[in-house]
Design a protein around this motif. Structure first.
Motif, mmCIF file in Angstrom:
data_model
loop_
_atom_site.group_PDB
_atom_site.id
_atom_site.type_symbol
_atom_site.label_atom_id
_atom_site.label_comp_id
_atom_site.label_asym_id
_atom_site.label_seq_id
_atom_site.Cartn_x
_atom_site.Cartn_y
_atom_site.Cartn_z
ATOM 1 N N HIS A 1 0.830 -1.209 0.000
ATOM 2 C CA HIS A 1 0.000 0.000 0.000
ATOM 3 C C HIS A 1 0.869 1.266 0.000
ATOM 4 O O HIS A 1 0.531 2.263 0.645
ATOM 5 N N LYS A 2 1.955 1.226 -0.725
ATOM 6 C CA LYS A 2 2.886 2.352 -0.770
ATOM 7 C C LYS A 2 3.182 2.722 -2.217
ATOM 8 O O LYS A 2 3.250 1.858 -3.092
ATOM 9 N N THR A 3 3.362 4.022 -2.457
ATOM 10 C CA THR A 3 3.704 4.519 -3.784
ATOM 11 C C THR A 3 5.038 5.244 -3.733
ATOM 12 O O THR A 3 5.247 6.092 -2.863
ATOM 13 N N VAL A 4 5.922 4.897 -4.651
ATOM 14 C CA VAL A 4 7.227 5.552 -4.741
ATOM 15 C C VAL A 4 7.397 6.078 -6.165
ATOM 16 O O VAL A 4 7.246 5.337 -7.134
ATOM 17 N N ILE A 5 7.699 7.361 -6.272
ATOM 18 C CA ILE A 5 7.961 7.973 -7.577
ATOM 19 C C ILE A 5 9.398 8.459 -7.583
ATOM 20 O O ILE A 5 9.756 9.377 -6.851
ATOM 21 N N GLY A 6 10.223 7.832 -8.384
ATOM 22 C CA GLY A 6 11.622 8.234 -8.482
ATOM 23 C C GLY A 6 12.503 7.524 -7.476
ATOM 24 O O GLY A 6 12.097 7.276 -6.331
ATOM 25 N N VAL B 1 10.047 16.669 -7.623
ATOM 26 C CA VAL B 1 8.791 16.188 -8.188
ATOM 27 C C VAL B 1 7.901 17.401 -8.374
ATOM 28 O O VAL B 1 7.587 18.099 -7.418
ATOM 29 N N GLU B 2 7.501 17.687 -9.596
ATOM 30 C CA GLU B 2 6.763 18.907 -9.894
ATOM 31 C C GLU B 2 5.436 18.572 -10.550
ATOM 32 O O GLU B 2 5.357 17.734 -11.435
ATOM 33 N N ILE C 1 -3.774 18.854 -7.323
ATOM 34 C CA ILE C 1 -4.220 18.690 -5.939
ATOM 35 C C ILE C 1 -3.585 17.432 -5.374
ATOM 36 O O ILE C 1 -3.638 16.365 -5.975
ATOM 37 N N ILE C 2 -2.964 17.565 -4.212
ATOM 38 C CA ILE C 2 -2.391 16.414 -3.504
ATOM 39 C C ILE C 2 -3.203 16.227 -2.235
ATOM 40 O O ILE C 2 -3.307 17.142 -1.420
ATOM 41 N N SER C 3 -3.800 15.070 -2.073
ATOM 42 C CA SER C 3 -4.665 14.846 -0.921
ATOM 43 C C SER C 3 -4.362 13.499 -0.287
ATOM 44 O O SER C 3 -3.754 12.632 -0.892
#
Length: 338
Positions: A189-194, A201-202, A208-210
């Motif tokens: 249940h985890k998300t990793v970007i990069g 991270v742009e 919207i980040i919620s």
């Protein structure tokens, strides 16, 4: 026999050694391991097979499979091996361990060298790229895109991995999202970007980040264009209670806390640099902003009061105290003044 221009019709052409020779000594060799079926030459229905041992163990009831490549979809011999697309060397090769009849992968798409090579009973997986999802065996509903991506997953499910080398750290890891080169996702249940080398991270536009009420995180700097809502309430609409933090270049830091319906009952605490004085004020909408405040002059350290100040037990200063009104205390109050 005939000349090079002879024509004719035959019910069947048979070559004793499986060799058919064309122009320039080019040969088509069809031996016992060459599987070619255009929905008409296998035990199942609507299967397309082309390649060495391609779909070698498909039996009656194995339908709608498209198999192209050397040993693609070999070890799948259950009657409900349906709807797979395997393209590439040993894509969906399977496992020779145990009974072939126990292997029934369904509705998988594997494109690339050894993509989903270890599949046995997994379903609804998508793997695209060299050795993508190479070890997935029983895990369902994984989406894996990239060179060597998802190499650790065997029984994990519902993972999304995009990028060369993107992976999880556990064979049964599930519900993980990893995007980027060599990204590793270390918890369900985890998300990793990069990966760790990623520094920015742009988000463009009005992104919207919620998150949920229990979401946590850390930031080196947090920038917001207007205000931060605190708690579960949204910005005021018709008297709904709320709490928010407002940071402005003109009014400093303002905390708004609603404790009753109606704008006039909204309480605010303002902190800011006003008239060369750092001030703390309490404000009631519809009332005076100077209900109660004190300030510290940044130049001479003087403390200034305006309005009524209450609830102070001890007040000590080495500078000046200036009051626009009265200074009073109880019958037991003591103090010393120059």
């Amino acid at each position: 026999s005939g000349s090079s221009t002879s024509t004719g019709s035959f019910g069947r052409v048979v070559s004793a050694d499986g060799v058919f020779e064309g122009a320039g000594s080019k040969k088509l060799i069809i031996d016992s391991n060459s599987n070619i079926s255009l929905s008409n030459n296998d035990l199942g229905s609507s299967n397309t097979l082309f390649g060495y041992q391609a779909g070698n163990f498909l039996i009656a009831g194995s339908n709608q499979n498209t198999v192209i490549g050397h040993q693609a979809l070999v070890y799948a011999g259950s009657a409900d091996t349906d709807g797979n697309t395997a393209v590439g060397f040993r894509s969906m090769f399977g496992s020779s361990a145990g009974s072939v009849s126990d292997k029934n992968p369904r509705w998988n798409t594997a494109i690339g060298y050894q993509s989903l090579q270890g599949i046995t009973t997994g379903d609804n997986n998508v793997a695209l790229g060299y050795q993508s999802g190479i070890a997935v065996s029983t895990g369902p509903r994984n989406t894996i895109i990239g060179n060597g991506a998802g190499g650790t997953i065997t029984a994990g499910e519902n993972n999304i991995l995009i990028g060369s080398g993107a992976d999880v750290d556990a064979a049964a890891g599930s519900n993980r999202i990893g995007i980027g080169y060599n990204v590793s996702v270390d918890a369900d249940h985890k998300t990793v970007i990069g990966a760790s080398t990623q520094t920015v991270v742009e988000f463009g536009g009005d992104a919207i980040i919620s998150g949920s009420s229990t979401s946590t995180g850390s930031f080196g700097r947090l920038r917001v264009p207007d205000f931060i809502n605190i708690g579960s309430k949204a910005e005021r609409t018709g008297g709904t209670t709320q709490a928010k933090l407002w940071i402005s270049g003109s009014s400093g830091v303002e905390m708004i806390m609603d404790n009753a319906s109606g704008t006039a009952n909204r309480r605010r605490v303002k902190m800011g640099f006003i008239s060369n004085v750092w001030s703390l004020k309490t404000v009631t909408d519809g009332g005076s902003e100077s209900t109660q405040h004190f300030g510290v002059n940044t130049y001479n350290s003087a403390v200034t009061f305006a309005g009524t100040v209450s609830g102070i037990t001890n007040l000590t200063t080495t500078g000046n105290i200036t009051a626009g009104g009265n200074v009073s205390g109880s019958s037991t109050s003591t103090g010393s003044f120059g």
